[in-house]
Scaffold this motif. Sequence first.
Motif, short mmCIF file in Angstrom:
data_model
loop_
_atom_site.label_atom_id
_atom_site.label_comp_id
_atom_site.label_asym_id
_atom_site.label_seq_id
_atom_site.Cartn_x
_atom_site.Cartn_y
_atom_site.Cartn_z
N TYR A 89 0.81 -1.22 0.00
CA TYR A 89 0.00 0.00 0.00
C TYR A 89 0.84 1.27 0.00
CZ TYR A 89 -4.17 -2.72 1.22
OH TYR A 89 -5.22 -3.60 1.22
N ASP A 90 2.15 1.14 0.03
CA ASP A 90 3.00 2.32 0.21
C ASP A 90 2.73 3.40 -0.84
OD1 ASP A 90 4.03 0.85 2.26
OD2 ASP A 90 6.02 0.57 1.40
N TRP A 91 2.43 3.00 -2.07
CA TRP A 91 2.24 3.98 -3.13
C TRP A 91 1.04 4.89 -2.87
CZ3 TRP A 91 -2.12 4.50 -6.19
CH2 TRP A 91 -3.04 3.45 -6.19
N MET A 92 0.06 4.40 -2.13
CA MET A 92 -1.14 5.19 -1.88
C MET A 92 -0.89 6.38 -0.96
SD MET A 92 -4.15 2.36 -1.47
CE MET A 92 -4.36 1.04 -2.67
N MET A 93 0.22 6.35 -0.23
CA MET A 93 0.53 7.42 0.70
C MET A 93 1.56 8.41 0.16
SD MET A 93 0.55 5.14 4.18
CE MET A 93 0.76 3.52 3.43
N LYS A 94 1.97 8.21 -1.09
CA LYS A 94 2.97 9.08 -1.69
C LYS A 94 2.31 10.19 -2.50
CE LYS A 94 6.49 5.44 -2.00
NZ LYS A 94 7.35 4.63 -2.90
N PRO A 95 2.98 11.33 -2.67
CA PRO A 95 2.43 12.41 -3.49
C PRO A 95 2.07 11.90 -4.89
CG PRO A 95 4.33 13.20 -2.27
CD PRO A 95 4.27 11.71 -2.04
N GLY A 96 0.92 12.33 -5.37
CA GLY A 96 0.46 11.92 -6.69
C GLY A 96 -0.46 10.72 -6.69
N ALA A 97 -0.57 10.02 -5.58
CA ALA A 97 -1.39 8.80 -5.54
C ALA A 97 -2.87 9.11 -5.71
CB ALA A 97 -1.16 8.07 -4.22
N ALA A 98 -3.32 10.24 -5.19
CA ALA A 98 -4.74 10.55 -5.23
C ALA A 98 -5.28 10.58 -6.65
CB ALA A 98 -5.01 11.89 -4.53
N GLN A 99 -4.52 11.11 -7.56
CA GLN A 99 -4.97 11.17 -8.95
C GLN A 99 -5.19 9.77 -9.53
OE1 GLN A 99 -5.94 13.60 -10.82
NE2 GLN A 99 -5.37 15.37 -9.59
N LYS A 100 -4.33 8.84 -9.16
CA LYS A 100 -4.48 7.46 -9.65
C LYS A 100 -5.71 6.79 -9.03
CE LYS A 100 0.50 6.89 -10.32
NZ LYS A 100 1.73 6.11 -9.95
N ILE A 101 -5.91 7.01 -7.72
CA ILE A 101 -7.06 6.41 -7.05
C ILE A 101 -8.36 6.99 -7.59
CG2 ILE A 101 -8.22 6.15 -4.82
CD1 ILE A 101 -5.45 6.11 -3.52
N ALA A 102 -8.33 8.27 -7.94
CA ALA A 102 -9.54 8.94 -8.45
C ALA A 102 -9.99 8.37 -9.80
CB ALA A 102 -9.29 10.43 -8.57
N GLU A 103 -9.14 7.60 -10.44
CA GLU A 103 -9.53 6.98 -11.70
C GLU A 103 -10.57 5.88 -11.50
OE1 GLU A 103 -5.95 5.62 -13.50
OE2 GLU A 103 -5.13 7.64 -13.83
N TYR A 104 -10.67 5.34 -10.28
CA TYR A 104 -11.63 4.26 -10.05
C TYR A 104 -12.44 4.40 -8.77
CZ TYR A 104 -7.97 2.39 -6.92
OH TYR A 104 -7.05 2.22 -5.92
N ALA A 105 -12.19 5.43 -7.98
CA ALA A 105 -12.90 5.57 -6.70
C ALA A 105 -13.30 7.02 -6.46
CB ALA A 105 -12.03 5.07 -5.55
N GLU A 106 -14.23 7.20 -5.52
CA GLU A 106 -14.69 8.54 -5.16
C GLU A 106 -14.18 8.98 -3.79
OE1 GLU A 106 -16.39 7.45 -8.53
OE2 GLU A 106 -16.86 6.25 -6.75
N GLY A 107 -13.47 8.09 -3.10
CA GLY A 107 -12.98 8.45 -1.78
C GLY A 107 -11.88 7.52 -1.33
N ILE A 108 -11.21 7.92 -0.24
CA ILE A 108 -10.22 7.06 0.39
C ILE A 108 -10.56 6.90 1.87
CG2 ILE A 108 -8.33 7.56 -1.21
CD1 ILE A 108 -7.22 9.55 0.87
N GLY A 109 -10.20 5.76 2.41
CA GLY A 109 -10.40 5.48 3.83
C GLY A 109 -9.07 5.11 4.45
N PRO A 110 -8.24 6.09 4.81
CA PRO A 110 -6.93 5.79 5.41
C PRO A 110 -7.03 5.57 6.92
CG PRO A 110 -7.16 8.14 5.12
CD PRO A 110 -8.44 7.53 4.61
N TRP A 111 -6.03 4.91 7.47
CA TRP A 111 -5.85 4.85 8.92
C TRP A 111 -5.45 6.26 9.34
CZ3 TRP A 111 -0.87 2.84 11.53
CH2 TRP A 111 -1.07 2.69 12.91
N PHE A 112 -6.05 6.80 10.38
CA PHE A 112 -5.91 8.22 10.67
C PHE A 112 -4.47 8.71 10.85
CE2 PHE A 112 -6.42 6.41 14.92
CZ PHE A 112 -5.52 7.13 15.70
N PRO A 113 -3.51 7.94 11.41
CA PRO A 113 -2.14 8.48 11.52
C PRO A 113 -1.48 8.73 10.17
CG PRO A 113 -2.45 6.65 13.04
CD PRO A 113 -3.62 6.65 12.12
#
Length: 363
Positions: free
Chosen positions: A265-289
């Motif tokens: 999952y490391d890539w999801m926490m790096k800069p730029g990941a949100a744009q990739k996730i937005a290609e298939y999802a409308e939101g993210i559910g991260p662990w709060f820390p």
Amino acid sequence: MRTPLASLLLISTFLMASLAAQVMASPKQTHANNSKALVIAHRGASGYLPEHSLAAKALAYGMGADYIEQDVVMSKDNALLVLHDPYLDRVTNVAEIFPGRAREDGRYYAIDFTLAEIKQLEMTEIFERKDGKPKQKYPERFPVWKSSFKVSTLAEELELIQGLNQSTGKNIGIYPEIKAPALHRAAGKDISLAVLKELKKFGYSKASDKVFLQCFDAHELQRINSKLMPKLGMDLKLVQLIAMTEWGETLRNNAMGLKPEPYNYDWMMKPGAAQKIAEYAEGIGPWFPMLVDRNTGKPNHMVQEAHQAGLLVHPYTFRADKGQVPPQFKNFEEYLAYFYNVVGVDGVFTDFPDRTVKLRDSL
């Protein structure tokens, strides 16, 4: 979704309590500082009643939660069960009722039992065995084995919520999670397809419907988005859950097809990941820390980039139990206020929806 005890180590670098107090005194206007910030009842009002019991869901509804979560696994005969884990021994008396039915790892998997067998079980608070006796994970919560609760099906829970929506005139949403799709696939079961069909049966099919569908498995979420929902004529809001890789939350076969390895999952926490996730999802559910810088305790790039990509941010899990509130905050309410007002989240998963609703509304 899980929150290991290691959370207190990761968040020990948060801002000091004096800053948290300042947040309460002077709320900062942010993307989420309004009545639209959601309160999501994590497994129901699980701070007060056994998680995922229908009683916990009814209590969460009465406490004013905006959405109520359903974790979904399958039984041997393909019933959709509302259960956080794919195994039964963590919250039921399955070991006493069906001794000898555990797998080699000592766990009793729901997928090995029929719905009729599971309905024979009693469900209680989260516990583990210590010296042959059940030890409650959260000692202050509803005591173990003090009443008779049952594992419910997804249909039973949706009937409850929709029935309450009709009788109260409210429109409380649902937040199902597809659990362990790879485990189910190995047993020849397409849990994602089954969940989607059940949701459509109950009238949840459009992006405007009060439903978020979440999963930790990114490949499965992409499949739901690009293949399954178009096939069924559905367009639900999808949420990518984010775990720490070392938790082993999602196991996938490696390139050699040998022993399954944890999805990284490391890539999801790096800069730029949100744009990739937005290609298939409308939101993210991260662990709060994950949303704060480990060195400064200040918000990192994740929320801002998610909002820029059009994603909602719903972190998990906010608990008021002893030892669950980061020591930098005087109380549960300051803890919540920091994430609503400073971090700028769009909603939170919480075991205590009543206190969370009260705090959110006070902002």
